[in-house]
Every structure is written in structure tokens, then in C-alpha cells.
Enzyme design. Structure first.
Site: not given
Length: 153
Positions: A56-58
Site C-alpha cells: 500500500g505504500h505505494f
């Protein structure tokens, strides 16, 4: 005068720190010095694309979060503290107490190897102060002053 190089492997690190996967942020200790003149430690964090944070990052442009660089630095200071005074008793923990003057110079991503250099500055009433510098390929990516406190649990 010769200086003996001291290193720690992952099992020795796990004997000192309470952290475990996925939050153990130090892979090895390459060197440390505990003397009257200085108390320093150099640790390594290998940043892998397989780390859960990159989901999720990224996803399109993975960046290792700055807060995790600071966490790795804090864990390195914990290892340094434990090599100085010994492992805490089962009813003691060292808590991360503060970060001051944290500066991020460039992004860190998968494939980078963070070199974490930490130095003990002083201790007063159970609170220890350290400085830390994180580099990748000799280039500074983060600097900070860190404090930790020993407390009974």
C-alpha cells in the site's frame, strides 16, 4: 592499538529485542564499539519488495516509509543500549520516548540496504539519548536524535 570488530547475527538480535516479523527492522549488526571514548553501533536493514508495507505504500512506486526508517534506527539504539548495560529483565522494556530533528534526505525503496549508524550521547534518570544516521550507498537518507526510557511492565 587494534580494535576488534564485533558483529551480531539475527538470532543474537532476536535475543536482545522483543520485536518479531514483520516489525523486526534490523537484519544484522556489522560492528559496535563500547569504550570510555565512544559507544557506537552499525546495523543493516535490507529493504525487500516482499515487505508487507509495499502493498500500500505505494504499489506503483514503492517507497519505504520514513517512520519505518526511524523505527529501524530506534531498534539499532535498543541493541546498542542492551550491549552497553545487558539485556533487560523480563519485567522491563525500553520504550521509544522521543524523536527530535528528524530529517529525510531522499526516498528509500526495494533493493536498498539501509546502513544505520547510532551513537550513545548520554543517560539521565533512566532516559538515554542517541543520534542516528541512515545511509544508502554512502548517501545520507535520514538523520535524527532519539531518546528511549527503561520502564517496568
Amino acid at each position: 592499538m587494534t580494535t576488534e570488530k564485533k558483529s551480531l547475527g539475527i538470532q543474537e538480535i532476536m535475543d536482545l529485542l522483543p520485536h518479531r516479523y514483520p516489525f523486526l527492522m534490523v537484519d544484522r549488526v556489522d560492528d559496535y564499539e563500547i569504550s570510555d571514548e565512544r559507544k557506537t553501533l552499525r546495523a543493516i536493514k535490507n529493504v525487500s519488495f516482499n515487505e508487507p508495507i509495499f502493498q500500500g505504500h505505494f504499489p506503483a512506486k514503492p517507497v519505504f516509509p520514513g517512520v519505518l526508517i526511524l523505527e529501524a534506527m530506534a531498534q539499532a539504539t535498543g541493541i546498542l543500549a542492551f550491549t552497553m548495560v545487558g539485556k533487560p529483565s523480563p519485567n522491563e522494556l525500553y520504550y521509544f520516548a522521543s524523536i527530535d530533528n528528524a530529517r529525510f534526505k531522499r526516498p528509500v525503496g526495494p533493493g536498498d540496504q539501509l546502513v544505520l549508524d547510532v551513537e550513545f550521547l548520554k543517560e539521565r534518570r533512566g532516559i538515554a539519548k542517541f543520534t542516528g544516521v541512515a545511509t544508502v550507498n554512502g548517501e545520507v537518507v535520514c538523520t535524527a536524535e532519539l531518546m528511549c526510557a527503561k520502564r517496568e511492565v
